[in-house]
Scaffold this motif. Structure first.
Motif, PDB file in Angstrom:
ATOM      1  N   ALA A  26       0.825  -1.209   0.000  1.00  0.00           N
ATOM      2  CA  ALA A  26       0.000   0.000   0.000  1.00  0.00           C
ATOM      3  C   ALA A  26       0.855   1.253   0.000  1.00  0.00           C
ATOM      4  O   ALA A  26       0.466   2.297  -0.528  1.00  0.00           O
ATOM      5  N   LEU A  27       2.064   1.150   0.585  1.00  0.00           N
ATOM      6  CA  LEU A  27       2.984   2.283   0.624  1.00  0.00           C
ATOM      7  C   LEU A  27       4.399   1.741   0.700  1.00  0.00           C
ATOM      8  O   LEU A  27       4.794   1.131   1.702  1.00  0.00           O
ATOM      9  N   ARG A  32       7.201   6.188   1.672  1.00  0.00           N
ATOM     10  CA  ARG A  32       7.057   6.477   3.098  1.00  0.00           C
ATOM     11  C   ARG A  32       8.165   7.416   3.570  1.00  0.00           C
ATOM     12  O   ARG A  32       7.937   8.350   4.332  1.00  0.00           O
ATOM     13  N   ALA A  33       9.372   7.156   3.076  1.00  0.00           N
ATOM     14  CA  ALA A  33      10.497   8.001   3.469  1.00  0.00           C
ATOM     15  C   ALA A  33      10.369   9.411   2.911  1.00  0.00           C
ATOM     16  O   ALA A  33      10.851  10.375   3.525  1.00  0.00           O
ATOM     17  N   ALA A  62       3.998  17.542  -5.346  1.00  0.00           N
ATOM     18  CA  ALA A  62       4.480  17.020  -6.623  1.00  0.00           C
ATOM     19  C   ALA A  62       4.707  15.523  -6.489  1.00  0.00           C
ATOM     20  O   ALA A  62       4.804  14.988  -5.379  1.00  0.00           O
ATOM     21  N   ALA A  63       4.766  14.867  -7.638  1.00  0.00           N
ATOM     22  CA  ALA A  63       5.167  13.464  -7.746  1.00  0.00           C
ATOM     23  C   ALA A  63       4.435  12.572  -6.742  1.00  0.00           C
ATOM     24  O   ALA A  63       3.213  12.571  -6.674  1.00  0.00           O
ATOM     25  N   GLU A  64       5.222  11.817  -5.937  1.00  0.00           N
ATOM     26  CA  GLU A  64       4.627  10.824  -5.044  1.00  0.00           C
ATOM     27  C   GLU A  64       3.718  11.449  -3.991  1.00  0.00           C
ATOM     28  O   GLU A  64       2.692  10.864  -3.624  1.00  0.00           O
ATOM     29  N   VAL A  65       4.096  12.623  -3.471  1.00  0.00           N
ATOM     30  CA  VAL A  65       3.275  13.250  -2.428  1.00  0.00           C
ATOM     31  C   VAL A  65       1.902  13.602  -2.982  1.00  0.00           C
ATOM     32  O   VAL A  65       0.871  13.376  -2.325  1.00  0.00           O
ATOM     33  N   ARG A  66       1.876  14.144  -4.177  1.00  0.00           N
ATOM     34  CA  ARG A  66       0.593  14.456  -4.809  1.00  0.00           C
ATOM     35  C   ARG A  66      -0.241  13.195  -4.981  1.00  0.00           C
ATOM     36  O   ARG A  66      -1.449  13.177  -4.700  1.00  0.00           O
TER      37      ARG A  66
END
Length: 298
Positions: A26-27, A32-33, A62-66
């Motif tokens: 899931a992550l 996560r880091a 951006a990217a993964e956070v988005r």
């Protein structure tokens, strides 16, 4: 029911990483880091709306956070609430450790100085239609996770979900900064009796994302209005004042004394209530546009 079913599904069925799409998790550790190692920074949109409190964000939007925020908000990836709440707690701590220029008595002055009062996390409410469509309130869910993380690490905290929509608003997507301010102006209020829950300790508005700052500025306005109402024990509308509003009306070069005295006294009472809140008011979000984040200098 949808939230319960989604939680059960997340436990039983394998999933791809909500951030990067890595299989069967899931992550993933890398995503996560990305949140865990983020250094919370001051976020200041340009233009900065009037009344916006000091805002801290953990990561650029951006990217993964988005992808993580959208998965939690729009696709019901409820298992992400814990890690997002932990990141949000880091932004809250950063805000508590930075003064706002309110003076040496600010409740959340220097880092490491604990307030005797619990930190109050006030989630910015989603539109009712959005909560119905999603089946959950993502910001409130993250706020509870953040409060739990703060308590676990020694900072007393609780969620006070006192804000509500006073009127319907349009979807913010596609609106520029000016139109977002117009769309949200006067849209929020503190629920009846909610002002009594806002104690003298630090108050932190929390949201998942800040873009133009319009939502946080409107939420702060609603809290200030409630502070004035609580102080005066009557309903008083907080509004931006002009020179004329402050009683500086002049006739033949001299102020009209009777009106000036009455309005100045009333304004002073309002200002004391608002200033008391502003000394402790902060805002924290997971993400903000990269160009609004202050550069970290060693």
């Amino acid at each position: 029911m949808r939230g319960w079913w989604q939680d059960l599904t997340d436990l039983v069925l394998p999933a791809d990483c909500a951030g990067c799409g890595a299989p069967r998790t899931a992550l993933c550790p890398r995503c996560r880091a990305t949140l865990g190692r983020g250094v919370p920074r001051r976020a200041r949109p340009v233009p900065e709306p009037a009344g916006l409190p000091v805002v801290h964000a953990v990561a650029p939007y951006a990217a993964e956070v988005r992808a993580l925020l959208l998965a939690h908000k729009e696709r019901g990836a409820l298992a992400l609430a814990g890690v997002l709440g932990t990141a949000l707690a880091a932004a809250v701590r950063a805000g508590l450790g930075e003064g706002t220029g309110a003076g040496p008595d600010a409740a959340a002055g220097s880092a490491g100085r604990a307030s005797p009062e619990p930190v109050l996390l006030v989630p910015v409410p989603s539109a009712r239609w959005a909560v119905r469509a999603r089946g959950h309130d993502p910001v409130r869910r993250m706020a509870y996770a953040a409060a739990g993380e703060l308590r676990r690490t020694g900072t007393p905290a609780r969620v006070v979900a006192v804000l509500r929509q006073r009127r319907a608003v349009a979807d913010q997507a596609g609106l520029d900064a000016r139109r977002r301010l117009e769309n949200l102006a006067g849209a929020l209020e503190v629920a009846v009796g909610g002002g009594r829950l806002l104690g003298p300790g630090p108050v932190v508005l929390v949201d998942d994302l800040m873009t133009t700052g319009a939502s946080l500025a409107e939420a702060a306005r609603a809290l200030r209005e409630a502070a004035v109402s609580r102080r005066d024990d009557r309903t008083v509308v907080y509004r931006a004042t002009t020179r004329e509003d402050r009683g500086e009306r002049r006739v033949g070069g001299r102020p009209e004394r009777s009106e000036w005295v009455h309005e100045w006294v009333h304004s002073a009472s309002e200002k004391r209530a608002v200033n008391a809140l502003d000394r402790t008011l902060r805002a924290a979000v997971i993400a903000a546009p990269r160009d609004s984040l202050e550069i970290v200098r060693n």
